[in-house]
Design a protein around this motif. Structure first.
Motif, PDB file in Angstrom:
ATOM      1  N   SER A 142       0.838  -1.199   0.000  1.00 36.81           N
ATOM      2  CA  SER A 142       0.000   0.000   0.000  1.00 36.81           C
ATOM      3  C   SER A 142       0.872   1.247   0.000  1.00 36.81           C
ATOM      4  O   SER A 142       1.583   1.510   0.970  1.00 36.81           O
ATOM      5  N   HIS A 143       0.820   2.032  -1.071  1.00 38.12           N
ATOM      6  CA  HIS A 143       1.618   3.262  -1.098  1.00 38.12           C
ATOM      7  C   HIS A 143       1.076   4.279  -0.104  1.00 38.12           C
ATOM      8  O   HIS A 143       1.840   5.084   0.457  1.00 38.12           O
ATOM      9  N   TYR A 144      -0.226   4.256   0.139  1.00 38.71           N
ATOM     10  CA  TYR A 144      -0.799   5.142   1.151  1.00 38.71           C
ATOM     11  C   TYR A 144      -0.191   4.836   2.516  1.00 38.71           C
ATOM     12  O   TYR A 144       0.240   5.727   3.243  1.00 38.71           O
ATOM     13  N   SER A 145      -0.149   3.565   2.866  1.00 35.44           N
ATOM     14  CA  SER A 145       0.433   3.154   4.134  1.00 35.44           C
ATOM     15  C   SER A 145       1.919   3.502   4.192  1.00 35.44           C
ATOM     16  O   SER A 145       2.420   3.999   5.213  1.00 35.44           O
ATOM     17  N   GLU A 146       2.605   3.266   3.109  1.00 38.14           N
ATOM     18  CA  GLU A 146       4.039   3.575   3.048  1.00 38.14           C
ATOM     19  C   GLU A 146       4.296   5.051   3.324  1.00 38.14           C
ATOM     20  O   GLU A 146       5.198   5.416   4.085  1.00 38.14           O
ATOM     21  N   ASP A 147       3.474   5.920   2.732  1.00 38.87           N
ATOM     22  CA  ASP A 147       3.663   7.353   2.939  1.00 38.87           C
ATOM     23  C   ASP A 147       3.244   7.777   4.344  1.00 38.87           C
ATOM     24  O   ASP A 147       3.821   8.712   4.914  1.00 38.87           O
ATOM     25  N   LYS A 148       2.240   7.122   4.906  1.00 35.50           N
ATOM     26  CA  LYS A 148       1.847   7.445   6.281  1.00 35.50           C
ATOM     27  C   LYS A 148       2.967   7.077   7.264  1.00 35.50           C
ATOM     28  O   LYS A 148       3.235   7.806   8.222  1.00 35.50           O
ATOM     29  N   VAL A 149       3.629   5.961   7.028  1.00 34.11           N
ATOM     30  CA  VAL A 149       4.767   5.579   7.865  1.00 34.11           C
ATOM     31  C   VAL A 149       5.881   6.622   7.731  1.00 34.11           C
ATOM     32  O   VAL A 149       6.462   7.075   8.727  1.00 34.11           O
ATOM     33  N   ALA A 150       6.163   7.019   6.480  1.00 33.09           N
ATOM     34  CA  ALA A 150       7.211   8.024   6.254  1.00 33.09           C
ATOM     35  C   ALA A 150       6.851   9.347   6.918  1.00 33.09           C
ATOM     36  O   ALA A 150       7.721  10.047   7.462  1.00 33.09           O
ATOM     37  N   GLN A 151       5.575   9.692   6.888  1.00 34.89           N
ATOM     38  CA  GLN A 151       5.136  10.930   7.536  1.00 34.89           C
ATOM     39  C   GLN A 151       5.384  10.874   9.045  1.00 34.89           C
ATOM     40  O   GLN A 151       5.846  11.858   9.641  1.00 34.89           O
ATOM     41  N   GLU A 152       5.095   9.734   9.654  1.00 37.05           N
ATOM     42  CA  GLU A 152       5.336   9.623  11.099  1.00 37.05           C
ATOM     43  C   GLU A 152       6.821   9.697  11.424  1.00 37.05           C
ATOM     44  O   GLU A 152       7.215  10.247  12.454  1.00 37.05           O
ATOM     45  N   ARG A 153       7.664   9.190  10.545  1.00 39.08           N
ATOM     46  CA  ARG A 153       9.099   9.295  10.777  1.00 39.08           C
ATOM     47  C   ARG A 153       9.548  10.757  10.696  1.00 39.08           C
ATOM     48  O   ARG A 153      10.439  11.192  11.436  1.00 39.08           O
ATOM     49  N   VAL A 154       8.935  11.501   9.798  1.00 40.06           N
ATOM     50  CA  VAL A 154       9.225  12.934   9.711  1.00 40.06           C
ATOM     51  C   VAL A 154       8.852  13.615  11.019  1.00 40.06           C
ATOM     52  O   VAL A 154       9.603  14.464  11.540  1.00 40.06           O
ATOM     53  N   MET A 155       7.705  13.252  11.593  1.00 37.44           N
ATOM     54  CA  MET A 155       7.303  13.825  12.874  1.00 37.44           C
ATOM     55  C   MET A 155       8.298  13.478  13.970  1.00 37.44           C
ATOM     56  O   MET A 155       8.654  14.325  14.803  1.00 37.44           O
ATOM     57  N   ASP A 156       8.765  12.241  13.966  1.00 41.83           N
ATOM     58  CA  ASP A 156       9.742  11.819  14.972  1.00 41.83           C
ATOM     59  C   ASP A 156      11.031  12.644  14.860  1.00 41.83           C
ATOM     60  O   ASP A 156      11.583  13.099  15.873  1.00 41.83           O
ATOM     61  N   GLU A 157      11.502  12.813  13.635  1.00 39.86           N
ATOM     62  CA  GLU A 157      12.734  13.579  13.418  1.00 39.86           C
ATOM     63  C   GLU A 157      12.547  15.035  13.849  1.00 39.86           C
ATOM     64  O   GLU A 157      13.445  15.636  14.461  1.00 39.86           O
ATOM     65  N   PHE A 158      11.406  15.599  13.516  1.00 44.70           N
ATOM     66  CA  PHE A 158      11.143  16.994  13.885  1.00 44.70           C
ATOM     67  C   PHE A 158      11.128  17.165  15.404  1.00 44.70           C
ATOM     68  O   PHE A 158      11.715  18.108  15.945  1.00 44.70           O
ATOM     69  N   LEU A 159      10.481  16.249  16.104  1.00 46.77           N
ATOM     70  CA  LEU A 159      10.410  16.350  17.565  1.00 46.77           C
ATOM     71  C   LEU A 159      11.783  16.197  18.203  1.00 46.77           C
ATOM     72  O   LEU A 159      12.077  16.834  19.226  1.00 46.77           O
ATOM     73  N   ALA A 160      12.632  15.363  17.602  1.00 54.57           N
ATOM     74  CA  ALA A 160      13.987  15.217  18.135  1.00 54.57           C
ATOM     75  C   ALA A 160      14.761  16.523  18.013  1.00 54.57           C
ATOM     76  O   ALA A 160      15.610  16.844  18.854  1.00 54.57           O
ATOM     77  N   GLU A 161      14.455  17.300  16.968  1.00 53.61           N
ATOM     78  CA  GLU A 161      15.135  18.577  16.750  1.00 53.61           C
ATOM     79  C   GLU A 161      14.492  19.716  17.536  1.00 53.61           C
ATOM     80  O   GLU A 161      15.120  20.762  17.731  1.00 53.61           O
ATOM     81  N   HIS A 162      13.229  19.531  17.964  1.00 48.90           N
ATOM     82  CA  HIS A 162      12.497  20.599  18.655  1.00 48.90           C
ATOM     83  C   HIS A 162      11.866  20.017  19.923  1.00 48.90           C
ATOM     84  O   HIS A 162      10.655  19.778  19.991  1.00 48.90           O
ATOM     85  N   PRO A 163      12.666  19.785  20.947  1.00 44.17           N
ATOM     86  CA  PRO A 163      12.146  19.140  22.161  1.00 44.17           C
ATOM     87  C   PRO A 163      11.113  19.971  22.916  1.00 44.17           C
ATOM     88  O   PRO A 163      10.377  19.427  23.741  1.00 44.17           O
ATOM     89  N   ASP A 164      11.012  21.263  22.614  1.00 47.22           N
ATOM     90  CA  ASP A 164      10.024  22.109  23.290  1.00 47.22           C
ATOM     91  C   ASP A 164       8.683  22.131  22.563  1.00 47.22           C
ATOM     92  O   ASP A 164       7.757  22.830  22.981  1.00 47.22           O
ATOM     93  N   PHE A 165       8.585  21.393  21.489  1.00 42.81           N
ATOM     94  CA  PHE A 165       7.371  21.372  20.669  1.00 42.81           C
ATOM     95  C   PHE A 165       6.521  20.171  21.070  1.00 42.81           C
ATOM     96  O   PHE A 165       7.039  19.059  21.239  1.00 42.81           O
ATOM     97  N   THR A 166       5.212  20.370  21.225  1.00 49.02           N
ATOM     98  CA  THR A 166       4.314  19.243  21.514  1.00 49.02           C
ATOM     99  C   THR A 166       3.502  18.923  20.276  1.00 49.02           C
ATOM    100  O   THR A 166       3.013  19.826  19.582  1.00 49.02           O
TER     101      THR A 166
END
Length: 532
Positions: A142-166
C-alpha cells in the motif's frame, strides 16, 4: 485561541471548520489550502483564508508568516489521488508535513495536531483491539500506508530537533460523512460508477472482500477529536474510531439497506487483488490494489486513550457513518470547495436562479438571444473540458492550484448557464456543444515539438493563452446578458458578480502564463518543477 487548519477544504478539514465554529475556546480560525473554497458559503465563511502549496520548501517562510500569532496548527493536508503521480503524492504528503512543522516552529507555534492513519500500523490478522503501541511499519503493498509511515518518521525527526514542541498524531479509521459522497466516489469508485442508482434500489446481494474487517469514524466525531487535541495541547498518538467493526456482514447490511436479510457475496482477496490491479492499470478504477491490502490487514484499534485523555466519545457508529456515505454517494452531494464539489453541475450552481420559468419580452429578439446564449454554452462546454484536462495534466506543477480553481469556477458557471437557458424555455441543443467538444479534443493532437505521449513545455503556454481568450470571451458574454438582465428576468448584480469572477479567472490564468512563458523556451529552466 487562534487555530490554523491546513488542508481545510477536504472531507475532514470541512468538518473541523464546522466544529471549531462551535467551540467557545476558539476565537479565530485560519484556513489554509492550495485551492480556496467559496468563502461566502458555510462553513468556510467562518474562517480567514490563506493559499499555500506545501509540497515545496519555498513555502516555509510565507507559511510561517501566516501562522504567526496562532496557538496551534491542525495539519490535515493529504493527497489521495492521482495514484500515478507518486512523486507528487510524496512531495505533498511527506515533504509537505515537514514544511508545515518547520513553518510552525519558525512562527513560534509550539503545538500541532497531525493527521496520521490506521494505515501506519503493521498488519494484524486477529480481531483483538490494539492500542497505540502496536508496531508502525505499515501494510506491504500500500503506497498510502508507506507514505503514512514516512510521515510519522518525519514527525519523529522533527520532535527530536524541537524538544520544546508538543505534537499529537491522530490515527483514524476510514472517515465518512454525507458531504464527502461525491469526493469518495471520484477517488475510489470513479466518476462512471452508477452509484446514483442506489437512490432507487439497494442491491439485495452485496459483493465484499472475504475477511475484510475495518473501522470507521464519522467526520464530525473525528473533527471533535482534532479540536480537543488542539485545545488541550495533547501529545502523542491517539486511535480514533467508532466502537463497532465493519466486517462483511455489517457492510452488507448497510449497503443493501436491509438489516436482516441482505445477502453477502464473499470474494476471495487472492482472486480480487489482481482484478483490482488490472482495472486500475487500465484506468477503469481509481483505486489500486493497496487499498484492498489495507482493508484486509490493518489491525483493529483500541480508542481508549482518546476517550480518557481527550474526553472524546463518538456520537456515530461506524455503520451510521457508512450509511451517510452511501446516501451521499447516491445523491451526488458535496460542499462549496474543490475537493468536495458535488457530482453534478447543477448541484453546484452559484449564483442561484429563481425557480419559475421566464419568457423573454417582445422588445428583445428571443431567437437571436437564444442562439447567442447557445453559442456561449458551446464555448463553455469546450472550455470546461479543456481546463479540466489541463488540471489533470499539470497536477504536478506549481501552477496546478490556479488551474484547478479556474476549472471549478468554469464548471459551476456552465451549470448556471444551462439553468439560465432552460429557464427561458430554450432547449439546449447537443449539436453545437458536441462540435465544440470534438474540436477541443482535436486540438490536443498537435505535437508542439514533442512525441505523442510526451509533454512539451510550450503546451502550457499555448493552453493558457487559449483559456485566457476563452475567459475574455465569456466575460463579454456576461456583459451582454447583464445588458439584457431585465428581459432574462435576472438581477443585473448576478451578472456583475459573474463578470468580476471572470476577471479574477483571467488574472489567475495570466499568472499561469507568466510562469510558463518564463521557462518553456529556456534550456536552463524546467517548466514542470518549481525551479528558479
Amino acid at each position: 485561541m487562534r487555530i490554523a487548519v491546513i488542508g481545510a477544504t477536504g472531507n475532514v478539514g470541512t468538518a473541523v471548520l464546522r466544529h471549531l465554529s462551535t467551540r467557545p475556546e476558539v476565537d479565530s480560525v485560519l484556513g489554509i489550502a492550495r485551492r480556496l473554497p467559496d468563502t461566502d458559503a458555510a462553513p468556510y465563511a467562518e474562517a480567514q483564508w490563506q493559499r499555500a502549496d506545501i509540497q515545496y520548501p519555498e513555502v516555509v517562510p510565507d507559511l510561517a508568516k501566516a501562522l504567526s500569532g496562532c496557538d496551534a496548527v491542525i495539519h490535515l493536508a493529504w493527497l489521495i489521488q492521482p495514484n500515478t503521480q507518486r512523486s507528487v503524492l510524496r512531495r505533498v504528503n511527506v515533504n509537505g508535513t515537514r514544511h508545515v512543522l518547520d513553518a510552525a516552529a519558525q512562527a513560534g507555534v509550539r503545538h500541532a495536531v497531525v493527521a496520521s492513519s490506521v494505515g501506519v500500523y503493521s498488519p494484524a490478522e486477529d480481531d483483538v483491539a490494539h492500542d497505540e503501541q502496536w508496531p508502525t511499519e505499515g501494510i506491504p503493498g500500500s503506497h498510502y500506508s508507506e507514505d503514512k509511515v514516512a510521515q510519522e518518521r518525519v514527525m519523529d525527526e522533527f520532535l527530536a530537533e524541537h524538544p520544546d514542541f508538543t505534537l499529537a498524531r491522530l490515527r483514524p479509521g476510514l472517515v465518512f460523512q454525507r458531504a464527502a459522497g461525491s469526493e469518495i466516489q471520484r477517488y475510489f469508485a470513479g466518476q462512471m460508477a452508477p452509484v446514483q442508482l442506489l437512490q432507487l434500489l439497494r442491491p439485495p446481494v452485496v459483493p465484499v472482500p472475504g475477511g475484510i474487517r475495518t473501522q470507521a469514524v464519522h467526520a464530525d466525531d473525528l473533527a471533535a477529536a482534532y479540536a480537543q487535541a488542539a485545545i488541550l495541547g495533547a501529545e502523542g498518538a491517539f486511535n480514533i474510531c467508532a466502537d463497532d467493526l465493519l466486517d462483511g456482514d455489517a457492510i452488507t447490511k448497510v449497503v443493501s439497506g436491509d438489516k436482516t436479510s441482505g445477502l453477502k457475496l464473499p470474494l476471495p482477496g487472492a482472486a480480487l487483488r489482481p482484478l483490482i490491479k488490472a482495472a486500475h492499470r487500465a484506468r477503469i478504477l481509481p483505486t489500486d490494489e493497496g487499498w484492498l491490502d489495507m482493508g484486509l490487514h490493518v489491525p483493529v484499534m483500541d480508542s481508549s486513550r482518546a476517550k480518557k485523555e481527550l474526553q472524546w466519545a463518538p456520537a456515530y457508529s461506524g455503520a451510521q457513518a457508512l450509511e451517510e456515505l452511501v446516501e451521499g454517494m447516491a445523491a451526488g452531494v458535496g460542499a462549496a470547495s474543490v475537493p468536495l464539489r458535488p457530482r453534478n453541475l447543477d448541484e453546484s450552481e452559484r449564483p442561484e436562479l429563481p425557480g419559475a420559468e421566464h419568457e423573454i419580452g417582445e422588445e428583445v429578439d428571443a431567437l437571436l438571444l437564444r442562439q447567442y446564449m447557445a453559442d456561449h454554452l458551446a464555448g463553455a462546454t469546450a472550455g470546461t473540458n479543456r481546463i479540466k484536462r489541463m488540471a489533470a495534466d499539470y497536477v504536478d506543477t506549481p501552477v496546478f492550484p490556479e488551474i484547478s480553481e479556474v476549472a471549478e469556477a468554469i464548471r459551476r458557471e456552465r451549470g448556471f448557464l444551462v439553468k439560465l437557458i432552460q429557464r427561458q424555455g430554450f432547449p439546449t441543443s447537443p449539436a453545437s456543444t458536441t462540435i465544440a467538444w470534438m474540436g477541443e479534443r482535436v486540438g490536443r493532437l498537435k505535437p508542439n515539438g514533442r512525441l505523442p505521449g510526451g509533454r512539451s513545455p510550450s503546451t502550457l503556454v499555448v493552453e493558457a493563452e487559449m483559456m485566457i481568450t476563452a475567459v475574455t470571451g465569456k466575460l463579454h458574454g456576461w456583459k451582454v446578458m447583464r445588458d439584457h438582465a431585465d428581459a432574462l428576468g435576472v438581477d443585473p448584480q448576478v451578472f456583475e458578480g459573474l463578470i468580476l469572477d471572470a476577471e479574477n479567472q483571467r488574472e489567475q490564468l495570466e499568472s499561469v502564463h507568466e510562469y510558463a512563458r518564463h521557462r518553456a523556451f529556456r534550456k536552463d529552466r524546467r517548466t514542470f518543477e518549481k525551479t528558479r
